[in-house]
Design a protein around this motif. Structure first.
Motif, PDB file in Angstrom:
ATOM      1  N   GLY A  78     -14.016   5.366  -7.022  1.00 35.00           N
ATOM      2  CA  GLY A  78     -13.284   4.153  -7.356  1.00 35.00           C
ATOM      3  C   GLY A  78     -12.591   4.263  -8.696  1.00 35.00           C
ATOM      4  N   SER A  79     -13.285   4.836  -9.666  1.00 31.27           N
ATOM      5  CA  SER A  79     -12.691   5.025 -10.987  1.00 31.27           C
ATOM      6  C   SER A  79     -11.527   6.007 -10.931  1.00 31.27           C
ATOM      7  CB  SER A  79     -13.762   5.528 -11.963  1.00 31.27           C
ATOM      8  OG  SER A  79     -13.242   5.669 -13.262  1.00 31.27           O
ATOM      9  N   LEU A  80     -11.663   7.070 -10.131  1.00 27.42           N
ATOM     10  CA  LEU A  80     -10.599   8.065 -10.015  1.00 27.42           C
ATOM     11  C   LEU A  80      -9.345   7.462  -9.379  1.00 27.42           C
ATOM     12  CD1 LEU A  80      -9.673  11.025 -10.253  1.00 27.42           C
ATOM     13  CD2 LEU A  80     -10.671  11.414  -7.986  1.00 27.42           C
ATOM     14  N   LEU A  81      -9.524   6.697  -8.319  1.00 27.74           N
ATOM     15  CA  LEU A  81      -8.377   6.057  -7.671  1.00 27.74           C
ATOM     16  C   LEU A  81      -7.692   5.072  -8.608  1.00 27.74           C
ATOM     17  CD1 LEU A  81      -9.837   5.378  -4.096  1.00 27.74           C
ATOM     18  CD2 LEU A  81      -8.099   7.065  -4.727  1.00 27.74           C
ATOM     19  N   ALA A  82      -8.499   4.363  -9.387  1.00 29.42           N
ATOM     20  CA  ALA A  82      -7.916   3.399 -10.330  1.00 29.42           C
ATOM     21  C   ALA A  82      -7.121   4.105 -11.411  1.00 29.42           C
ATOM     22  CB  ALA A  82      -9.027   2.552 -10.951  1.00 29.42           C
ATOM     23  N   ALA A  83      -7.670   5.212 -11.943  1.00 32.82           N
ATOM     24  CA  ALA A  83      -7.017   5.908 -13.054  1.00 32.82           C
ATOM     25  C   ALA A  83      -5.752   6.633 -12.623  1.00 32.82           C
ATOM     26  CB  ALA A  83      -7.990   6.909 -13.679  1.00 32.82           C
ATOM     27  N   THR A  84      -5.613   6.882 -11.335  1.00 34.95           N
ATOM     28  CA  THR A  84      -4.419   7.589 -10.854  1.00 34.95           C
ATOM     29  C   THR A  84      -3.476   6.630 -10.134  1.00 34.95           C
ATOM     30  OG1 THR A  84      -5.702   8.238  -8.894  1.00 34.95           O
ATOM     31  CG2 THR A  84      -5.554   9.831 -10.699  1.00 34.95           C
ATOM     32  N   VAL A  85      -3.894   6.155  -8.968  1.00 36.16           N
ATOM     33  CA  VAL A  85      -3.012   5.339  -8.129  1.00 36.16           C
ATOM     34  C   VAL A  85      -2.697   3.995  -8.777  1.00 36.16           C
ATOM     35  CG1 VAL A  85      -2.752   4.226  -5.887  1.00 36.16           C
ATOM     36  CG2 VAL A  85      -3.871   6.466  -6.054  1.00 36.16           C
ATOM     37  N   LEU A  86      -3.736   3.231  -9.163  1.00 36.68           N
ATOM     38  CA  LEU A  86      -3.491   1.884  -9.664  1.00 36.68           C
ATOM     39  C   LEU A  86      -2.742   1.887 -10.998  1.00 36.68           C
ATOM     40  CD1 LEU A  86      -6.662  -0.236  -8.816  1.00 36.68           C
ATOM     41  CD2 LEU A  86      -4.421  -0.221  -7.722  1.00 36.68           C
ATOM     42  N   VAL A  87      -3.129   2.777 -11.924  1.00 37.31           N
ATOM     43  CA  VAL A  87      -2.435   2.838 -13.208  1.00 37.31           C
ATOM     44  C   VAL A  87      -0.972   3.203 -13.000  1.00 37.31           C
ATOM     45  CG1 VAL A  87      -2.266   4.115 -15.375  1.00 37.31           C
ATOM     46  CG2 VAL A  87      -4.489   3.299 -14.586  1.00 37.31           C
ATOM     47  N   TRP A  88      -0.733   4.114 -12.086  1.00 41.21           N
ATOM     48  CA  TRP A  88       0.657   4.522 -11.811  1.00 41.21           C
ATOM     49  C   TRP A  88       1.456   3.343 -11.235  1.00 41.21           C
ATOM     50  CZ3 TRP A  88       2.327   9.418 -13.069  1.00 41.21           C
ATOM     51  CH2 TRP A  88       3.634   9.723 -12.712  1.00 41.21           C
ATOM     52  N   VAL A  89       0.848   2.595 -10.321  1.00 41.93           N
ATOM     53  CA  VAL A  89       1.523   1.428  -9.742  1.00 41.93           C
ATOM     54  C   VAL A  89       1.805   0.393 -10.831  1.00 41.93           C
ATOM     55  CG1 VAL A  89       1.224  -0.544  -8.184  1.00 41.93           C
ATOM     56  CG2 VAL A  89       0.605   1.758  -7.424  1.00 41.93           C
ATOM     57  N   GLN A  90       0.831   0.141 -11.699  1.00 41.41           N
ATOM     58  CA  GLN A  90       1.023  -0.836 -12.763  1.00 41.41           C
ATOM     59  C   GLN A  90       2.179  -0.463 -13.686  1.00 41.41           C
ATOM     60  OE1 GLN A  90      -2.857  -0.727 -14.491  1.00 41.41           O
ATOM     61  NE2 GLN A  90      -3.803  -2.008 -12.904  1.00 41.41           N
ATOM     62  N   GLU A  91       2.265   0.801 -14.033  1.00 48.10           N
ATOM     63  CA  GLU A  91       3.286   1.245 -14.978  1.00 48.10           C
ATOM     64  C   GLU A  91       4.652   1.406 -14.328  1.00 48.10           C
ATOM     65  OE1 GLU A  91       3.121   1.706 -18.145  1.00 48.10           O
ATOM     66  OE2 GLU A  91       0.985   1.723 -18.619  1.00 48.10           O
ATOM     67  N   ARG A  92       4.705   1.748 -13.028  1.00 49.82           N
ATOM     68  CA  ARG A  92       5.966   2.078 -12.406  1.00 49.82           C
ATOM     69  C   ARG A  92       6.464   1.003 -11.445  1.00 49.82           C
ATOM     70  NH1 ARG A  92       5.571   4.601 -16.101  1.00 49.82           N
ATOM     71  NH2 ARG A  92       5.506   6.873 -16.401  1.00 49.82           N
ATOM     72  N   ALA A  93       5.578   0.393 -10.672  1.00 47.70           N
ATOM     73  CA  ALA A  93       5.995  -0.611  -9.683  1.00 47.70           C
ATOM     74  C   ALA A  93       5.832  -2.040 -10.182  1.00 47.70           C
ATOM     75  CB  ALA A  93       5.212  -0.416  -8.381  1.00 47.70           C
ATOM     76  N   GLY A  94       5.033  -2.240 -11.222  1.00 47.62           N
ATOM     77  CA  GLY A  94       4.867  -3.582 -11.772  1.00 47.62           C
ATOM     78  C   GLY A  94       3.415  -4.022 -11.782  1.00 47.62           C
ATOM     79  N   TRP A  95       3.104  -4.875 -12.748  1.00 45.25           N
ATOM     80  CA  TRP A  95       1.722  -5.339 -12.912  1.00 45.25           C
ATOM     81  C   TRP A  95       1.294  -6.245 -11.761  1.00 45.25           C
ATOM     82  CZ3 TRP A  95      -1.555  -3.248 -16.217  1.00 45.25           C
ATOM     83  CH2 TRP A  95      -1.038  -2.524 -17.306  1.00 45.25           C
ATOM     84  N   TRP A  96       2.219  -7.001 -11.203  1.00 44.97           N
ATOM     85  CA  TRP A  96       1.852  -7.903 -10.111  1.00 44.97           C
ATOM     86  C   TRP A  96       1.265  -7.110  -8.947  1.00 44.97           C
ATOM     87  CZ3 TRP A  96       2.870  -8.663  -4.981  1.00 44.97           C
ATOM     88  CH2 TRP A  96       2.506  -9.907  -4.454  1.00 44.97           C
ATOM     89  N   LEU A  97       1.960  -6.044  -8.538  1.00 38.76           N
ATOM     90  CA  LEU A  97       1.453  -5.221  -7.445  1.00 38.76           C
ATOM     91  C   LEU A  97       0.206  -4.461  -7.865  1.00 38.76           C
ATOM     92  CD1 LEU A  97       1.902  -4.219  -4.557  1.00 38.76           C
ATOM     93  CD2 LEU A  97       3.342  -2.387  -5.478  1.00 38.76           C
ATOM     94  N   GLY A  98       0.152  -4.041  -9.145  1.00 41.15           N
ATOM     95  CA  GLY A  98      -1.014  -3.305  -9.638  1.00 41.15           C
ATOM     96  C   GLY A  98      -2.287  -4.122  -9.622  1.00 41.15           C
ATOM     97  N   PHE A  99      -2.162  -5.460  -9.748  1.00 44.84           N
ATOM     98  CA  PHE A  99      -3.332  -6.334  -9.644  1.00 44.84           C
ATOM     99  C   PHE A  99      -3.530  -6.845  -8.218  1.00 44.84           C
ATOM    100  CE2 PHE A  99      -2.790  -7.537 -14.366  1.00 44.84           C
ATOM    101  CZ  PHE A  99      -3.672  -6.540 -14.750  1.00 44.84           C
ATOM    102  N   ALA A 100      -2.440  -6.968  -7.463  1.00 39.07           N
ATOM    103  CA  ALA A 100      -2.547  -7.503  -6.107  1.00 39.07           C
ATOM    104  C   ALA A 100      -3.315  -6.550  -5.183  1.00 39.07           C
ATOM    105  CB  ALA A 100      -1.155  -7.764  -5.536  1.00 39.07           C
ATOM    106  N   ILE A 101      -3.143  -5.243  -5.380  1.00 38.88           N
ATOM    107  CA  ILE A 101      -3.835  -4.275  -4.518  1.00 38.88           C
ATOM    108  C   ILE A 101      -5.360  -4.397  -4.651  1.00 38.88           C
ATOM    109  CG2 ILE A 101      -4.249  -1.812  -4.122  1.00 38.88           C
ATOM    110  CD1 ILE A 101      -1.287  -1.345  -4.746  1.00 38.88           C
ATOM    111  N   PRO A 102      -5.939  -4.311  -5.874  1.00 36.26           N
ATOM    112  CA  PRO A 102      -7.394  -4.489  -5.951  1.00 36.26           C
ATOM    113  C   PRO A 102      -7.845  -5.890  -5.565  1.00 36.26           C
ATOM    114  CG  PRO A 102      -6.422  -4.353  -8.149  1.00 36.26           C
ATOM    115  CD  PRO A 102      -5.349  -3.966  -7.180  1.00 36.26           C
ATOM    116  N   ALA A 103      -6.988  -6.907  -5.755  1.00 36.74           N
ATOM    117  CA  ALA A 103      -7.352  -8.253  -5.310  1.00 36.74           C
ATOM    118  C   ALA A 103      -7.516  -8.288  -3.795  1.00 36.74           C
ATOM    119  CB  ALA A 103      -6.289  -9.260  -5.758  1.00 36.74           C
ATOM    120  N   ALA A 104      -6.613  -7.628  -3.085  1.00 35.50           N
ATOM    121  CA  ALA A 104      -6.714  -7.562  -1.628  1.00 35.50           C
ATOM    122  C   ALA A 104      -7.953  -6.772  -1.196  1.00 35.50           C
ATOM    123  CB  ALA A 104      -5.452  -6.928  -1.050  1.00 35.50           C
ATOM    124  N   VAL A 105      -8.251  -5.692  -1.928  1.00 40.64           N
ATOM    125  CA  VAL A 105      -9.440  -4.898  -1.611  1.00 40.64           C
ATOM    126  C   VAL A 105     -10.711  -5.729  -1.799  1.00 40.64           C
ATOM    127  CG1 VAL A 105     -10.822  -2.916  -2.354  1.00 40.64           C
ATOM    128  CG2 VAL A 105      -8.339  -2.687  -2.124  1.00 40.64           C
TER     129      VAL A 105
END
Length: 543
Positions: free
Chosen positions: A184-211
């Motif tokens: 979980g930590s590895l996915l967050a440090a790679t996929v989620l951080v990348w989404v937050q920085e590149r696609a936007g914070w809204w999507l970066g928080f929406a993905i774990p919210a959906a999970v």
């Protein structure tokens, strides 16, 4: 008979994950592991890059962001005391997880809403609604974490109570549990951080919210399908048992202790819970002295306790002598989500054709953990066993000490790296931060995992859940300590460089290297204190 024996032998050779179980078993544990994976994905998805969100979206300074990240992280490791108390005293583990999963999901949704308030051209530093929404979401998440962390792993172990291979199955479950935490930590440090920085914070928080919402739905509707076995009815809070000893000892403070400890009140002979009397902390023995009418005294546990109950409190006191020395370790590891990220933002973030978000470097910590765990079991432990003669290879306290030493070395390396970066400015590649993260990852394998083992093994049998929560409080205390150190450093060094201090918004005008050297010096002092206390520690005698 021969066929049955052969079938039993084949069963022993079959991998644990493929063996049938009575009761909940592995089918129920998959649900628990999925819940923990969701928890770690959401938590790490916030923690790994929160400093960037606070500085880039909320508009906080580097000092304020580092302080707020440490305070929030500390709270996340303090709330498990609340969750453990509720589970042990009132609701049980399964209901507590369900309740706090709901709170956790609401927190993630609130954070997602906060990101929708921010626009690239809005001056968010004065937006009170944004700040209120952000911190409401953060601390709802912190509360949700407190109900899951102390309950998920014990509930998983409960699923094997009626299994003939329960000890081996539980050990396998804890391995998979730790594996899920790091995945979980590895996915967050790679996929989620990348989404937050590149696609936007809204999507970066929406993905774990959906999970988290999916985990809540699965836990709510699939518990019966998976055969999830609830824990037994809450027997009462261990804190109550502790307080009873303290109160009874204070009430009997004026009585004389008998010369023969066998005269103290004890459980009936043959009771498997009996713990033998020890001479340390003799004042507490007065809680087991029958100072008044035996019938009256035995009617209230606040007037008379058993020797076993007194010895449980003594075990906690012995653990408390080691616990403070571990706190500073977590103040050092807190740099990975605060000053390390700020240092990375001041470096050259280009790695080949890619522009790497600074928080992504925390991936090296997770990779280090995933590499060091099997290396510890397969290589280091057998080698150390030949030298020390200890069946564990390193004793529990030796394992903690190695981690403390590695964290000090990581602080020294970071100080040297920052001094080099200041000389070369942005020409220093962010890749040079990787050894800092890897050293702290290796340190966690020794100290973080060792701390859980130490507190579980040395705790009273009736207080293992409480002691697990107390070991998590060390993480909270370390984060709060780091927040205090950052605040004191900012105050004490403010006159330098026109008021910027050691950790200004522009690190090229600061002295972050001096801050890391300070952490190195304090880590060395803490290591000496640990050595002093550990050499005087008496291990629990196995029954």
């Amino acid at each position: 008979m021969a066929a049955a024996a052969a079938a039993g032998e084949d069963e022993e050779k079959r991998p644990l994950l493929l063996r049938p179980n009575g009761g909940g078993g592995w089918r129920a544990c998959v649900l628990i592991l999925g819940t923990e994976l969701s928890d770690c994905l959401a938590f790490a998805g916030i923690a790994r890059n929160l400093v960037s969100y606070l500085t880039g979206v909320v508009g906080e300074s580097n000092v304020a962001a580092a302080r707020d990240v440490s305070a929030w992280t500390g709270t996340c490791f303090l709330t498990p005391l609340v969750g453990a108390f509720i589970a042990d005293s009132y609701l049980g583990r399964r209901t507590t997880i369900l309740l706090f999963l709901s709170i956790y999901t609401m927190g993630m949704i609130t954070l997602t809403v906060s990101a929708s308030f921010a626009t690239p051209h809005l001056d968010t530093s004065s937006d009170g609604v944004l700040r209120a929404t952000v911190f409401l979401g953060l601390y709802l998440v912190a509360l949700g974490v407190g109900g899951i962390k102390p309950c998920a792993s014990p509930l998983g172990a409960d699923q094997f109570d009626d299994d003939d291979a329960a000890p081996a199955a539980r050990a396998s479950f804890f391995n998979w549990y730790y594996f899920c935490i790091n995945i979980g930590s590895l996915l967050a440090a790679t996929v989620l951080v990348w989404v937050q920085e590149r696609a936007g914070w809204w999507l970066g928080f929406a993905i774990p919210a959906a999970v988290m919402a999916a985990a809540l739905a699965a836990f709510l509707f699939c518990s019966t399908l998976c055969g999830l076995r609830a824990s037994q009815s809450p027997p009462g809070s261990p804190l109550t048992r502790l307080c009873q000893v303290v109160v009874a000892a204070f009430r009997n403070r004026g009585v004389e202790l008998p010369g023969d400890s066998s005269l103290l009140h004890q459980l009936p002979d043959g009771d498997h819970r009996i713990i033998e009397h020890t001479d340390q902390f003799a004042f507490l023995d007065k809680a087991a002295v029958v100072a008044s009418s035996p019938a009256v005294a035995m009617a209230s546990p606040w007037m008379l306790c058993t020797v076993t109950q007194v010895e449980e409190v003594k075990m906690l006191l012995r653990l408390s002598a080691v616990w403070p020395t571990v706190v500073f370790f977590f103040a050092a590891t807190a740099q990975m989500s605060s000053t390390f990220v700020e240092q990375g933002k001041a470096m050259d973030t280009r790695v080949g054709p890619l522009d790497v978000p600074p928080a992504t470097l925390s991936t090296f910590e997770v990779v280090s953990i995933l590499l060091c765990v099997p290396a510890y079991d397969a290589v280091l432990m057998p080698l150390a066993r030949r030298v020390t003669g200890d069946r564990r290879g390193l004793s529990q306290l030796q394992r903690l000490g190695v981690g403390l030493a590695l964290s000090a070395l990581a602080m020294a390396y970071s100080a040297l790296l920052e001094a080099s970066r200041r000389r070369r400015r942005a020409a220093t590649s962010i890749v040079w931060q990787a050894p800092s993260y890897m050293a702290l990852g290796a340190a966690e394998v020794f100290t973080s995992v060792g701390l859980l083992e130490f507190f579980y093994d040395q705790a009273p049998d009736t207080m293992k859940s409480l002691c697990t929560a107390v070991s998590l409080v060390a993480v909270a205390a370390g984060s709060y300590l780091n927040s205090a150190i950052v605040a004191v450093v900012a105050w004490a060094t403010a006159p330098e460089k026109g008021g910027g201090g050691w950790i200004p918004d522009d690190l090229n005008h600061g002295r972050l290297d001096c801050f890391f050297w300070l952490m190195f010096g304090l880590s060395c002092v803490n290591l000496l204190a640990f050595v002093y206390s550990s050499t005087r520690y008496s291990y629990k005698v196995a029954n």
